[in-house]
Design a protein around this motif. Structure first.
Motif, PDB file in Angstrom:
ATOM      1  N   SER A  74      13.285  34.446  -8.031  1.00 15.89           N
ATOM      2  CA  SER A  74      12.497  35.653  -7.746  1.00 15.89           C
ATOM      3  C   SER A  74      12.388  36.605  -8.946  1.00 15.89           C
ATOM      4  N   PRO A  75      13.419  36.745  -9.802  1.00 20.03           N
ATOM      5  CA  PRO A  75      13.242  37.617 -10.967  1.00 20.03           C
ATOM      6  C   PRO A  75      12.101  37.175 -11.885  1.00 20.03           C
ATOM      7  N   LEU A  76      11.895  35.870 -11.991  1.00 16.29           N
ATOM      8  CA  LEU A  76      10.801  35.378 -12.819  1.00 16.29           C
ATOM      9  C   LEU A  76       9.446  35.682 -12.183  1.00 16.29           C
ATOM     10  N   LEU A  77       9.375  35.546 -10.861  1.00 13.72           N
ATOM     11  CA  LEU A  77       8.116  35.799 -10.170  1.00 13.72           C
ATOM     12  C   LEU A  77       7.714  37.264 -10.276  1.00 13.72           C
ATOM     13  N   ALA A  78       8.693  38.126 -10.465  1.00 17.89           N
ATOM     14  CA  ALA A  78       8.410  39.555 -10.579  1.00 17.89           C
ATOM     15  C   ALA A  78       8.101  39.990 -12.012  1.00 17.89           C
ATOM     16  N   ASP A  79       8.216  39.073 -12.956  1.00 18.46           N
ATOM     17  CA  ASP A  79       7.992  39.389 -14.366  1.00 18.46           C
ATOM     18  C   ASP A  79       6.498  39.364 -14.667  1.00 18.46           C
ATOM     19  N   SER A  80       5.918  40.520 -14.946  1.00 21.75           N
ATOM     20  CA  SER A  80       4.471  40.618 -15.170  1.00 21.75           C
ATOM     21  C   SER A  80       4.025  39.961 -16.474  1.00 21.75           C
ATOM     22  N   SER A  81       4.951  39.651 -17.371  1.00 18.66           N
ATOM     23  CA  SER A  81       4.575  39.026 -18.637  1.00 18.66           C
ATOM     24  C   SER A  81       4.436  37.514 -18.513  1.00 18.66           C
ATOM     25  N   LEU A  82       4.755  36.965 -17.336  1.00  9.50           N
ATOM     26  CA  LEU A  82       4.708  35.523 -17.128  1.00  9.50           C
ATOM     27  C   LEU A  82       3.751  35.156 -16.000  1.00  9.50           C
ATOM     28  N   ALA A  83       3.048  34.048 -16.187  1.00  8.55           N
ATOM     29  CA  ALA A  83       2.334  33.401 -15.091  1.00  8.55           C
ATOM     30  C   ALA A  83       3.186  32.211 -14.665  1.00  8.55           C
ATOM     31  N   VAL A  84       3.591  32.186 -13.410  1.00 12.20           N
ATOM     32  CA  VAL A  84       4.505  31.156 -12.911  1.00 12.20           C
ATOM     33  C   VAL A  84       3.793  30.312 -11.856  1.00 12.20           C
ATOM     34  N   GLU A 141       8.723  13.870  -6.273  1.00  7.32           N
ATOM     35  CA  GLU A 141       9.738  13.742  -7.316  1.00  7.32           C
ATOM     36  C   GLU A 141      10.602  14.996  -7.451  1.00  7.32           C
ATOM     37  N   GLY A 142      10.185  16.107  -6.868  1.00  5.94           N
ATOM     38  CA  GLY A 142      10.868  17.374  -7.049  1.00  5.94           C
ATOM     39  C   GLY A 142       9.830  18.466  -7.221  1.00  5.94           C
ATOM     40  N   VAL A 143      10.217  19.562  -7.817  1.00  6.71           N
ATOM     41  CA  VAL A 143       9.301  20.682  -8.020  1.00  6.71           C
ATOM     42  C   VAL A 143       9.207  20.972  -9.512  1.00  6.71           C
ATOM     43  N   THR A 144       7.988  21.100 -10.004  1.00  3.88           N
ATOM     44  CA  THR A 144       7.774  21.465 -11.398  1.00  3.88           C
ATOM     45  C   THR A 144       7.392  22.936 -11.467  1.00  3.88           C
ATOM     46  N   VAL A 145       8.085  23.677 -12.301  1.00  5.53           N
ATOM     47  CA  VAL A 145       7.765  25.080 -12.532  1.00  5.53           C
ATOM     48  C   VAL A 145       7.111  25.183 -13.904  1.00  5.53           C
ATOM     49  N   VAL A 146       5.931  25.779 -13.940  1.00  5.26           N
ATOM     50  CA  VAL A 146       5.214  25.990 -15.200  1.00  5.26           C
ATOM     51  C   VAL A 146       5.253  27.474 -15.525  1.00  5.26           C
ATOM     52  N   LEU A 147       5.769  27.807 -16.683  1.00  5.34           N
ATOM     53  CA  LEU A 147       5.801  29.181 -17.173  1.00  5.34           C
ATOM     54  C   LEU A 147       4.754  29.308 -18.271  1.00  5.34           C
ATOM     55  N   ARG A 148       3.923  30.344 -18.174  1.00 10.40           N
ATOM     56  CA  ARG A 148       2.844  30.519 -19.142  1.00 10.40           C
ATOM     57  C   ARG A 148       2.747  31.981 -19.556  1.00 10.40           C
ATOM     58  N   GLY A 149       2.592  32.205 -20.851  1.00  9.75           N
ATOM     59  CA  GLY A 149       2.480  33.560 -21.369  1.00  9.75           C
ATOM     60  C   GLY A 149       2.651  33.545 -22.874  1.00  9.75           C
ATOM     61  N   GLU A 150       2.944  34.696 -23.449  1.00  6.15           N
ATOM     62  CA  GLU A 150       3.225  34.732 -24.877  1.00  6.15           C
ATOM     63  C   GLU A 150       4.556  34.033 -25.140  1.00  6.15           C
ATOM     64  N   GLU A 151       4.709  33.526 -26.354  1.00  7.82           N
ATOM     65  CA  GLU A 151       5.837  32.648 -26.665  1.00  7.82           C
ATOM     66  C   GLU A 151       7.186  33.293 -26.349  1.00  7.82           C
ATOM     67  N   ALA A 152       7.393  34.557 -26.719  1.00  5.28           N
ATOM     68  CA  ALA A 152       8.679  35.208 -26.492  1.00  5.28           C
ATOM     69  C   ALA A 152       8.983  35.309 -25.003  1.00  5.28           C
ATOM     70  N   ALA A 153       7.960  35.614 -24.201  1.00  4.94           N
ATOM     71  CA  ALA A 153       8.154  35.742 -22.759  1.00  4.94           C
ATOM     72  C   ALA A 153       8.492  34.403 -22.123  1.00  4.94           C
ATOM     73  N   VAL A 154       7.835  33.329 -22.586  1.00  2.00           N
ATOM     74  CA  VAL A 154       8.089  32.000 -22.031  1.00  2.00           C
ATOM     75  C   VAL A 154       9.497  31.523 -22.388  1.00  2.00           C
ATOM     76  N   LEU A 155       9.909  31.728 -23.628  1.00  2.00           N
ATOM     77  CA  LEU A 155      11.260  31.328 -24.035  1.00  2.00           C
ATOM     78  C   LEU A 155      12.313  32.083 -23.240  1.00  2.00           C
ATOM     79  N   SER A 156      12.107  33.373 -23.051  1.00  3.45           N
ATOM     80  CA  SER A 156      13.047  34.173 -22.267  1.00  3.45           C
ATOM     81  C   SER A 156      13.049  33.734 -20.816  1.00  3.45           C
ATOM     82  N   GLY A 157      11.864  33.437 -20.277  1.00  2.00           N
ATOM     83  CA  GLY A 157      11.770  32.999 -18.887  1.00  2.00           C
ATOM     84  C   GLY A 157      12.474  31.686 -18.636  1.00  2.00           C
ATOM     85  N   GLU A 158      12.337  30.749 -19.574  1.00  5.42           N
ATOM     86  CA  GLU A 158      13.019  29.463 -19.412  1.00  5.42           C
ATOM     87  C   GLU A 158      14.538  29.647 -19.471  1.00  5.42           C
TER      88      GLU A 158
END
Length: 404
Positions: free
Chosen positions: A197-207, A214-231
């Motif tokens: 939920s903290p990631l879903l609330a992050d406005s700098s990321l599209a999740v 096979e499971g669930v794939t989570v795709v994080l999209r945004g500027e590089e710094a935001a994506v690295l932090s999100g992962e």
């Protein structure tokens, strides 16, 4: 970096009728997304000059890249080449680049002669456009710029499209965003969403949360710094359930974990018919850790190859805890592996009963400490039950290998 948008158009009557499966736009979308491009739209249209020209008018000028797939072949229903010439109000002319295609067949005079006859069809492009070399086939691609849009038209044959797309996309400028994919196992999308939920609330990321057997794939999209932090945040929130960085499949995660720990393993399969072993052998280098697999669909084969006792099959049946434990132990013995995973179940659509309905699956694991089994009740068609069973077996084996 700037925002860059692309539109993807697959041309083919067979795609609209469900005869063929569209693969190329999906491939292009994945590649362009990795380059930071946004996909503005994806279409399937008919082999029709008017439909193709209309797609040009619809997208050219509103996106930076328009990619057509298909319709460049030599037969009567291949209309893309003529349609692009119509849009450009240009004559179709053969190009010298087709000579490079012909050179491939220097040692086969009969085939070379047939290919030379294609110079005025597959080797022709609109006079104002550029030709794109086809390294695997005879149909040249077409490239031109119009109203701020680069237009690429590539053959619909999947392996030709992929090779040519890889080459042409390599020269594109990168877009403003980056993305990463993280495969999560062991939970459904609803539970996963609550855990991150903290990631879903992050406005700098599209999740994006994408479930599959096979499971669930989570795709994080945004500027590089935001994506690295999100992962980093996501892997902290789910320390045991994310596949390692750079690994997108359970089978690869399993093989890499086994290599790191010096563990060997084997498989025994009934309802999956070898799917577990097949997935494992998709991974290069698996021979260092995978000893082998035994597919025992019929009961007599379970007895003969895995030494499942006749008493177990008579008293409990093939889809039972005792049977899957015997299968796992038998596979470990026969293949001489450190561990073994076994599966048995009822994939359907027939074969179920009130006590053991379709979707009843047992999975067992055996190692030097002993053996254990888990019961699963799966809901879906035969394809889903087999695919989900395969994923569950790989996941459990991966988790057990990590504990070594």
């Amino acid at each position: 970096m700037f925002r860059r948008r692309a539109a993807l158009v697959a041309v083919g009557d067979e795609l609209l009728r469900g005869i063929g499966r569209e693969e190329n736009c999906r491939y292009a979308a994945e590649k362009l997304t990795a380059l930071g491009w946004e996909i503005a739209g994806m279409e399937i249209i008919a082999d029709d000059v008017k439909a193709i020209v209309n797609a040009c008018h619809r997208w050219i000028g509103s996106v930076e890249l328009l990619v057509f797939s298909g319709g460049l072949g030599p037969t009567h229903d291949d209309k893309t080449r003529n349609a692009l010439a119509t849009f450009l109000e240009a004559e179709l002319l053969p190009t010298p680049l087709f000579d490079e295609v012909i050179k491939r067949y220097e040692g086969d005079l009969e085939r070379k002669s047939r290919v030379e006859e294609l110079r005025f069809s597959q080797g022709a492009i609109p006079a104002s456009a550029e030709a794109i070399f086809n390294p695997l086939g005879t149909a040249l691609g077409i490239c031109f710029d119009h109203s701020g849009t680069r237009v690429l038209s590539l053959p619909g044959v999947p392996w030709e499209f992929r090779a040519m797309a890889d080459e042409t996309f390599s020269s594109l400028e990168k877009g403003a965003t980056v993305s990463t994919k993280i495969r999560v196992v062991g939970m459904g999308e609803t539970v996963l969403a609550s855990r991150i939920s903290p990631l879903l609330a992050d406005s700098s990321l599209a999740v994006s949360i994408l479930p599959s057997p096979e499971g669930v794939t989570v795709v994080l999209r945004g500027e590089e710094a935001a994506v690295l932090s999100g992962e980093k945040t996501m892997r902290h929130l789910l320390p045991c359930d994310c596949l390692p960085p750079g690994v997108s499949t359970l089978e690869e995660a399993l093989v890499r974990a086994a290599e790191a720990r010096g563990v060997t393993f084997a498989t025994a399969e009934s309802c999956t018919g070898g799917l577990v072993a097949s997935r494992i052998t998709d991974v290069p280098g698996c021979s260092a850790v995978f000893k082998g697999g035994v597919v025992c669909y019929a009961d007599d084969m379970k007895m003969r190859l895995l030494e499942v006792s006749e008493a177990i099959l008579r008293e409990d049946g093939a889809v039972s805890e005792r049977c899957v434990l015997a299968m796992a132990e038998g596979a470990r013995t026969v293949c001489k592996g450190d561990m073994a995973v076994a599966v048995t179940g009822i994939a359907g659509p027939s074969g179920g009963s009130p006590r053991k309905p379709v979707g009843t699956v047992w999975i067992g694991i055996a190692d030097e400490k002993g053996s254990e089994a888990t019961l699963h009740r799966l809901f879906g068609d035969r394809f889903f039950v087999r695919a989900r069973t395969t994923a569950l077996a790989l996941e459990w084996l991966w988790r057990r290998v990590k504990e070594k």
